[in-house]
Design a protein around this motif. Structure first.
Motif, PDB file in Angstrom:
ATOM      1  N   GLU A  56      -3.362   6.389   1.213  1.00  0.00           N
ATOM      2  CA  GLU A  56      -2.902   4.922  -1.078  1.00  0.00           C
ATOM      3  C   GLU A  56      -1.693   5.481  -0.154  1.00  0.00           C
ATOM      4  OE1 GLU A  56      -4.950   6.002  -4.578  1.00  0.00           O
ATOM      5  OE2 GLU A  56      -5.170   7.517  -3.447  1.00  0.00           O
ATOM      6  N   THR A  57      -1.320   4.372  -1.295  1.00  0.00           N
ATOM      7  CA  THR A  57      -0.145   4.538  -1.327  1.00  0.00           C
ATOM      8  C   THR A  57       0.919   5.568  -3.176  1.00  0.00           C
ATOM      9  OG1 THR A  57       0.114   2.252  -3.167  1.00  0.00           O
ATOM     10  CG2 THR A  57       1.022   2.805  -0.583  1.00  0.00           C
ATOM     11  N   THR A  58       1.662   5.726  -3.780  1.00  0.00           N
ATOM     12  CA  THR A  58       1.701   6.191  -5.029  1.00  0.00           C
ATOM     13  C   THR A  58       1.495   5.202  -6.180  1.00  0.00           C
ATOM     14  OG1 THR A  58       4.258   5.336  -5.003  1.00  0.00           O
ATOM     15  CG2 THR A  58       3.800   7.918  -3.928  1.00  0.00           C
ATOM     16  N   ASP A  59       1.110   3.799  -5.866  1.00  0.00           N
ATOM     17  CA  ASP A  59       0.820   3.132  -6.927  1.00  0.00           C
ATOM     18  C   ASP A  59      -0.249   2.795  -6.647  1.00  0.00           C
ATOM     19  OD1 ASP A  59       3.512   2.383  -6.270  1.00  0.00           O
ATOM     20  OD2 ASP A  59       3.409   0.328  -5.992  1.00  0.00           O
ATOM     21  N   GLY A  60      -0.727   3.551  -6.408  1.00  0.00           N
ATOM     22  CA  GLY A  60      -2.733   3.370  -6.344  1.00  0.00           C
ATOM     23  C   GLY A  60      -3.116   2.368  -5.103  1.00  0.00           C
TER      24      GLY A  60
END
Length: 79
Positions: A56-60
């Motif tokens: 999962e990226t920091t953007d969700g």
């Protein structure tokens, strides 16, 4: 080749190692946190099989990508 630094920091009433913005579990002493960081950094250098990974990226957002098991980062431990 990428580079990963494990930093020994005070955390949650004890000591932990930190990679980027992520903390390990808390250890009672600086020496214990450093020993765990050294072990983790050594394990990260061990080649493995190529595989598909998901994270999962920091953007969700969830990302799936191919991870080359032989493309291991250079690592060090500070602190």
């Amino acid at each position: 080749m990428s580079h990963v630094t494990y930093r020994i920091v005070e955390h949650d009433g004890g000591w932990a190692y930190k990679v980027g913005d992520t903390f390990s579990e808390t250890f009672a002493s600086h020496d214990a946190a450093r020993a765990a960081a050294v072990m983790a950094s050594r394990e990260q250098k061990v080649a493995d099989q190529t595989a598909w990974i998901e994270f999962e990226t920091t953007d969700g957002e969830w990302v799936t990508e191919r991870a080359d098991g032989h493309d291991r980062p250079d690592t060090d431990v500070e602190g």
